[in-house]
Design a protein around this motif. Structure first.
Motif, PDB file in Angstrom:
ATOM      1  N   ALA A  75      63.527  20.089  17.567  1.00  0.00           N
ATOM      2  CA  ALA A  75      64.749  20.308  18.321  1.00  0.00           C
ATOM      3  C   ALA A  75      64.821  21.778  18.712  1.00  0.00           C
ATOM      4  O   ALA A  75      64.361  22.656  17.982  1.00  0.00           O
ATOM      5  N   ALA A  76      65.397  22.050  19.865  1.00  0.00           N
ATOM      6  CA  ALA A  76      65.481  23.429  20.345  1.00  0.00           C
ATOM      7  C   ALA A  76      66.419  24.247  19.463  1.00  0.00           C
ATOM      8  O   ALA A  76      67.572  23.883  19.261  1.00  0.00           O
ATOM      9  N   PRO A  77      65.941  25.369  18.918  1.00  0.00           N
ATOM     10  CA  PRO A  77      66.800  26.250  18.124  1.00  0.00           C
ATOM     11  C   PRO A  77      67.663  27.090  19.064  1.00  0.00           C
ATOM     12  O   PRO A  77      67.467  27.068  20.282  1.00  0.00           O
ATOM     13  N   PRO A  78      68.642  27.819  18.513  1.00  0.00           N
ATOM     14  CA  PRO A  78      69.430  28.718  19.362  1.00  0.00           C
ATOM     15  C   PRO A  78      68.509  29.698  20.081  1.00  0.00           C
ATOM     16  O   PRO A  78      67.392  29.956  19.642  1.00  0.00           O
ATOM     17  N   GLY A  79      68.980  30.226  21.213  1.00  0.00           N
ATOM     18  CA  GLY A  79      68.160  31.110  22.029  1.00  0.00           C
ATOM     19  C   GLY A  79      67.520  32.233  21.222  1.00  0.00           C
ATOM     20  O   GLY A  79      68.186  32.922  20.449  1.00  0.00           O
ATOM     21  N   ARG A  80      66.225  32.403  21.412  1.00  0.00           N
ATOM     22  CA  ARG A  80      65.473  33.434  20.693  1.00  0.00           C
ATOM     23  C   ARG A  80      64.789  34.357  21.692  1.00  0.00           C
ATOM     24  O   ARG A  80      64.664  34.044  22.876  1.00  0.00           O
ATOM     25  N   LYS A  81      64.336  35.486  21.193  1.00  0.00           N
ATOM     26  CA  LYS A  81      63.476  36.368  21.966  1.00  0.00           C
ATOM     27  C   LYS A  81      62.035  36.133  21.514  1.00  0.00           C
ATOM     28  O   LYS A  81      61.703  36.340  20.349  1.00  0.00           O
ATOM     29  N   VAL A  82      61.222  35.671  22.442  1.00  0.00           N
ATOM     30  CA  VAL A  82      59.817  35.392  22.159  1.00  0.00           C
ATOM     31  C   VAL A  82      58.969  36.376  22.966  1.00  0.00           C
ATOM     32  O   VAL A  82      59.064  36.421  24.191  1.00  0.00           O
ATOM     33  N   GLY A 102      64.290  43.439  18.938  1.00  0.00           N
ATOM     34  CA  GLY A 102      64.826  42.364  18.115  1.00  0.00           C
ATOM     35  C   GLY A 102      64.135  41.034  18.364  1.00  0.00           C
ATOM     36  O   GLY A 102      64.775  39.982  18.450  1.00  0.00           O
ATOM     37  N   VAL A 103      62.812  41.075  18.458  1.00  0.00           N
ATOM     38  CA  VAL A 103      62.026  39.878  18.757  1.00  0.00           C
ATOM     39  C   VAL A 103      62.043  38.920  17.563  1.00  0.00           C
ATOM     40  O   VAL A 103      61.912  39.334  16.415  1.00  0.00           O
ATOM     41  N   ASP A 104      62.179  37.630  17.858  1.00  0.00           N
ATOM     42  CA  ASP A 104      62.176  36.602  16.817  1.00  0.00           C
ATOM     43  C   ASP A 104      60.784  36.020  16.574  1.00  0.00           C
ATOM     44  O   ASP A 104      60.440  35.666  15.450  1.00  0.00           O
ATOM     45  N   VAL A 105      60.004  35.903  17.641  1.00  0.00           N
ATOM     46  CA  VAL A 105      58.661  35.346  17.547  1.00  0.00           C
ATOM     47  C   VAL A 105      57.719  36.196  18.387  1.00  0.00           C
ATOM     48  O   VAL A 105      58.012  36.478  19.554  1.00  0.00           O
TER      49      VAL A 105
END
Length: 209
Positions: free
Chosen positions: A7-14, A137-140
């Motif tokens: 399922a799509a998680p909340p908006g992230r910075k990739v 603040g990158v998540d991935v």
């Protein structure tokens, strides 16, 4: 976040490390087909070294179908590849714009931006990427990875020098080991051969395309 079916998680910075190389194209292909959702922001980050990328750009562009996203996006990827190949020989061609265009073709709703950074004196590519991922603040973090026999035998040195300072740095391995966020090293295995993925907790994880 290694494979699909989630399922799509909340908006992230990739962030995808963007270079004019086959490994970088494979990392982008993995990101678009397996790792990012429309709610995410995709950052194409390039560490600038003009003397390096100009010598490898033509080789990158001559690789057929590097921007292919699989059957679901065959038409879009074909258009992207045609666009890239049509730029052969143009000295002013910006490969980052071509990568951004490929993202828009593959995922029209995805927010995409380009970031560039010049390596500062006393730093190298790996630490520059690491610092920028923290700053934004990158998540991935996703990076193309090439496994060679020399890399396996010699390992990598730490930026700034260490007891292993004479060994060439493996940027992907360093980022996997030292990133605060999830970092995925991607090896693309042919056009339909899937991906070999590495993270801090998963080594040589095989994912079919």
């Amino acid at each position: 976040m290694l494979g699909g079916g989630r399922a799509a998680p909340p908006g992230r910075k990739v962030m995808v490390v963007a270079d004019p190389t086959q490994e970088s194209a494979g990392a982008l292909q993995y990101a678009l087909s397996q790792a990012v959702f429309d709610s995410d922001e995709l950052i194409l980050f390039h560490v600038e070294n003009p003397n390096w990328w100009r010598t490898t750009l033509t080789m990158f562009l001559r690789k057929p179908g590097l921007m292919s996203l699989g059957p679901a996006s065959a038409s879009a990827s074909a258009s992207a590849t045609t666009s890239v190949e049509g730029s052969l020989g143009r000295e002013d061609m910006d490969f980052l714009e071509e990568m951004k265009n490929a993202c828009k073709l593959g995922k029209p709703k995805l927010q995409v931006r380009v970031e560039k950074k010049v390596v500062m004196e006393g730093k190298d590519k790996a630490t520059t990427i690491l610092d920028q991922s923290k700053l934004l603040g990158v998540d991935v973090l996703i990076i193309g990875q090439r496994k060679s026999l020399s890399t396996i035998l010699l390992g990598y040195r730490l930026p700034g020098g260490s007891a292993r300072g004479t060994k060439p740095i493996d940027t992907a391995e360093y980022l996997i080991d030292n990133s605060n966020c999830t970092c995925v090293g991607v090896q693309k295995k042919g056009q339909s051969g899937g991906y070999l993925l590495n993270t801090k907790t998963h080594k040589n994880f095989w994912l079919l395309a």
